[in-house]
Design a protein around this motif. Structure first.
Motif, PDB file in Angstrom:
ATOM      1  N   LYS A  46      40.505  46.175  47.882  1.00 40.94           N
ATOM      2  CA  LYS A  46      39.214  45.871  48.482  1.00 40.94           C
ATOM      3  C   LYS A  46      38.633  44.696  47.715  1.00 40.94           C
ATOM      4  N   ARG A  47      37.755  43.971  48.381  1.00 39.58           N
ATOM      5  CA  ARG A  47      37.183  42.746  47.811  1.00 39.58           C
ATOM      6  C   ARG A  47      35.671  42.876  47.691  1.00 39.58           C
ATOM      7  N   GLN A  48      35.120  42.329  46.595  1.00 39.30           N
ATOM      8  CA  GLN A  48      33.676  42.298  46.360  1.00 39.30           C
ATOM      9  C   GLN A  48      33.063  43.696  46.511  1.00 39.30           C
ATOM     10  N   VAL A  49      33.556  44.612  45.672  1.00 38.75           N
ATOM     11  CA  VAL A  49      33.150  46.014  45.748  1.00 38.75           C
ATOM     12  C   VAL A  49      32.076  46.313  44.695  1.00 38.75           C
ATOM     13  N   PRO A  50      30.907  46.817  45.118  1.00 35.18           N
ATOM     14  CA  PRO A  50      29.906  47.245  44.135  1.00 35.18           C
ATOM     15  C   PRO A  50      30.308  48.601  43.547  1.00 35.18           C
ATOM     16  N   LEU A  51      30.300  48.689  42.223  1.00 34.27           N
ATOM     17  CA  LEU A  51      30.642  49.945  41.551  1.00 34.27           C
ATOM     18  C   LEU A  51      29.929  50.002  40.206  1.00 34.27           C
TER      19      LEU A  51
ATOM     20  N   TYR B 246      28.050  46.945  38.983  1.00 34.51           N
ATOM     21  CA  TYR B 246      28.823  45.706  38.891  1.00 34.51           C
ATOM     22  C   TYR B 246      29.413  45.381  40.265  1.00 34.51           C
ATOM     23  N   ILE B 247      29.798  44.121  40.444  1.00 35.58           N
ATOM     24  CA  ILE B 247      30.539  43.713  41.638  1.00 35.58           C
ATOM     25  C   ILE B 247      31.942  43.350  41.175  1.00 35.58           C
ATOM     26  N   LEU B 248      32.934  44.076  41.691  1.00 40.40           N
ATOM     27  CA  LEU B 248      34.331  43.830  41.336  1.00 40.40           C
ATOM     28  C   LEU B 248      34.911  42.814  42.305  1.00 40.40           C
ATOM     29  N   ASP B 249      35.591  41.794  41.783  1.00 42.18           N
ATOM     30  CA  ASP B 249      36.210  40.797  42.667  1.00 42.18           C
ATOM     31  C   ASP B 249      37.212  41.475  43.593  1.00 42.18           C
ATOM     32  N   PHE B 250      38.175  42.180  43.011  1.00 44.36           N
ATOM     33  CA  PHE B 250      39.193  42.907  43.782  1.00 44.36           C
ATOM     34  C   PHE B 250      39.502  44.210  43.054  1.00 44.36           C
ATOM     35  N   VAL B 251      39.751  45.266  43.816  1.00 44.79           N
ATOM     36  CA  VAL B 251      40.102  46.538  43.181  1.00 44.79           C
ATOM     37  C   VAL B 251      41.092  47.291  44.055  1.00 44.79           C
ATOM     38  N   CYS B 252      42.081  47.882  43.391  1.00 47.47           N
ATOM     39  CA  CYS B 252      43.008  48.802  44.024  1.00 47.47           C
ATOM     40  C   CYS B 252      42.652  50.179  43.460  1.00 47.47           C
ATOM     41  N   PHE B 253      41.939  50.978  44.254  1.00 45.12           N
ATOM     42  CA  PHE B 253      41.500  52.285  43.773  1.00 45.12           C
ATOM     43  C   PHE B 253      42.679  53.225  43.556  1.00 45.12           C
ATOM     44  N   GLY B 254      43.724  53.082  44.366  1.00 46.18           N
ATOM     45  CA  GLY B 254      44.892  53.948  44.232  1.00 46.18           C
ATOM     46  C   GLY B 254      45.560  53.837  42.879  1.00 46.18           C
ATOM     47  N   CYS B 255      45.541  52.647  42.289  1.00 47.14           N
ATOM     48  CA  CYS B 255      46.146  52.415  40.964  1.00 47.14           C
ATOM     49  C   CYS B 255      45.097  52.203  39.884  1.00 47.14           C
ATOM     50  N   LYS B 256      43.821  52.244  40.284  1.00 43.40           N
ATOM     51  CA  LYS B 256      42.719  51.987  39.349  1.00 43.40           C
ATOM     52  C   LYS B 256      42.932  50.670  38.607  1.00 43.40           C
ATOM     53  N   LEU B 257      43.180  49.612  39.397  1.00 42.51           N
ATOM     54  CA  LEU B 257      43.393  48.273  38.842  1.00 42.51           C
ATOM     55  C   LEU B 257      42.340  47.328  39.409  1.00 42.51           C
ATOM     56  N   ILE B 258      41.624  46.686  38.503  1.00 44.47           N
ATOM     57  CA  ILE B 258      40.591  45.709  38.861  1.00 44.47           C
ATOM     58  C   ILE B 258      41.133  44.319  38.558  1.00 44.47           C
ATOM     59  N   ILE B 259      40.917  43.388  39.478  1.00 45.93           N
ATOM     60  CA  ILE B 259      41.309  41.995  39.284  1.00 45.93           C
ATOM     61  C   ILE B 259      40.043  41.155  39.302  1.00 45.93           C
ATOM     62  N   GLU B 260      39.845  40.367  38.260  1.00 42.98           N
ATOM     63  CA  GLU B 260      38.716  39.448  38.191  1.00 42.98           C
ATOM     64  C   GLU B 260      39.244  38.025  38.085  1.00 42.98           C
ATOM     65  N   VAL B 261      38.672  37.138  38.874  1.00 45.19           N
ATOM     66  CA  VAL B 261      39.020  35.718  38.828  1.00 45.19           C
ATOM     67  C   VAL B 261      37.782  35.000  38.313  1.00 45.19           C
ATOM     68  N   ASP B 262      37.921  34.371  37.155  1.00 41.77           N
ATOM     69  CA  ASP B 262      36.773  33.839  36.428  1.00 41.77           C
ATOM     70  C   ASP B 262      36.788  32.328  36.311  1.00 41.77           C
ATOM     71  N   GLY B 263      35.585  31.771  36.282  1.00 43.94           N
ATOM     72  CA  GLY B 263      35.389  30.369  35.945  1.00 43.94           C
ATOM     73  C   GLY B 263      35.055  30.250  34.471  1.00 43.94           C
ATOM     74  N   GLY B 264      34.823  29.049  34.015  1.00 46.10           N
ATOM     75  CA  GLY B 264      34.567  28.769  32.605  1.00 46.10           C
ATOM     76  C   GLY B 264      33.368  29.488  32.020  1.00 46.10           C
ATOM     77  N   GLN B 265      32.399  29.864  32.848  1.00 49.91           N
ATOM     78  CA  GLN B 265      31.207  30.552  32.336  1.00 49.91           C
ATOM     79  C   GLN B 265      31.531  31.909  31.741  1.00 49.91           C
ATOM     80  N   HIS B 266      32.729  32.424  32.004  1.00 53.86           N
ATOM     81  CA  HIS B 266      33.115  33.744  31.489  1.00 53.86           C
ATOM     82  C   HIS B 266      33.825  33.671  30.137  1.00 53.86           C
ATOM     83  N   SER B 267      34.068  32.493  29.638  1.00 56.66           N
ATOM     84  CA  SER B 267      34.785  32.341  28.375  1.00 56.66           C
ATOM     85  C   SER B 267      33.999  32.982  27.227  1.00 56.66           C
ATOM     86  N   GLY B 268      34.610  33.987  26.604  1.00 57.03           N
ATOM     87  CA  GLY B 268      33.974  34.657  25.475  1.00 57.03           C
ATOM     88  C   GLY B 268      32.723  35.431  25.842  1.00 57.03           C
ATOM     89  N   ASN B 269      32.612  35.850  27.069  1.00 57.85           N
ATOM     90  CA  ASN B 269      31.419  36.521  27.564  1.00 57.85           C
ATOM     91  C   ASN B 269      31.408  37.988  27.116  1.00 57.85           C
TER      92      ASN B 269
END
Length: 95
Positions: free
Chosen positions: A17-22, A25-48
């Protein structure tokens, strides 16, 4: 770009699923069946520190978070998908 590969269970049948509120937070992508979250970040996330706290929160809930930089997805989509698939398989069939 990544969503085009993940949507419609195209990645070996894993459902994302895409852009899921949980939990506030808002998750970029999540596979609930495997409990795997995918985040795609820009430079503003460096060391955040907020991202680190968020990742810990979801780890405490049994999720694994994979983070990729925007340029990684743009330049090496196959490599990114390969890594995601490796982690999905590992979470389905842990050793």
């Amino acid at each position: 770009m990544l969503w085009q590969t993940l949507r419609g269970s195209q990645l070996e049948g894993f459902k994302f699923k895409r852009q899921v509120p949980l939990d506030g937070y808002i998750l970029d992508f999540v596979c609930f069946g495997c409990k795997l979250i995918i985040e795609v970040d820009g430079g503003q996330h460096s060391g955040n520190g907020e991202d680190e706290a968020r990742d810990r929160h979801f780890a405490d809930e049994g999720f694994e978070t994979l983070r990729f930089w925007n340029h990684e997805v743009e330049r090496n989509l196959d490599g990114v998908c390969s890594h995601i698939l490796h982690r999905l398989r590992a979470r389905v069939h842990p050793k």
